[in-house]
Design a protein around this motif. Sequence first.
Motif, PDB file in Angstrom:
ATOM      1  N   UNK A 173      33.223   3.825  55.951  1.00  0.00           N
ATOM      2  CA  UNK A 173      34.074   4.387  55.101  1.00  0.00           C
ATOM      3  C   UNK A 173      33.192   5.841  54.719  1.00  0.00           C
ATOM      4  N   UNK A 174      32.278   6.418  55.815  1.00  0.00           N
ATOM      5  CA  UNK A 174      31.692   7.614  55.519  1.00  0.00           C
ATOM      6  C   UNK A 174      32.685   8.874  55.408  1.00  0.00           C
ATOM      7  N   UNK A 175      32.586   9.994  54.593  1.00  0.00           N
ATOM      8  CA  UNK A 175      33.522  10.917  54.647  1.00  0.00           C
ATOM      9  C   UNK A 175      34.672  10.641  53.607  1.00  0.00           C
ATOM     10  N   UNK A 176      35.065   9.616  53.105  1.00  0.00           N
ATOM     11  CA  UNK A 176      35.887   9.265  52.178  1.00  0.00           C
ATOM     12  C   UNK A 176      35.216  10.152  50.874  1.00  0.00           C
ATOM     13  N   UNK A 177      36.385  11.025  50.194  1.00  0.00           N
ATOM     14  CA  UNK A 177      36.070  11.427  49.152  1.00  0.00           C
ATOM     15  C   UNK A 177      36.794  11.217  47.963  1.00  0.00           C
TER      16      UNK A 177
END
Length: 145
Positions: free
Chosen positions: A132-136
């Motif tokens: 889920x890298x990049x989810x802010x």
Amino acid sequence: MPKHRRSLLCKFEIEREVKSEVISPETTYAAYLVFKLPQDQSTFEAPIQVEDYNADYGSKEPFIYLVSPPHTPVIGPKLDENTYNPLNRYNGNALPQQRMDGWMEVKIWEFQTTTESVPMHLYFEHPCYKDLKGLMVHGIELRPI
């Protein structure tokens, strides 16, 4: 990347207490996850599983979408006949909406208030254990419904 490290990137949790002094008593509220996605949204197309560790206090969707699911046409009796019916679309509340401020939001939880604080403990996990890298995540927004 070690297996245990990779598994940590596919999930997150939110644990908060909704204080009784900041909400109206005897009111039903919806909680919305406010977020932004990275440029490459392919990882986020699958529904994200949501588990409520305090199920006695609220209800939630069993999964949410961070990207709207595609409209899947139904192939009719004739090969070239497209019988897509919008009534067959997913009609749950867990679809993301674009906000005026540029962020996205999706309803994740609903609860009824009393005169006491309400615990919120939600666990989110990608069903295929994708990163889920990049989810802010900007936060949670509460609104009476």
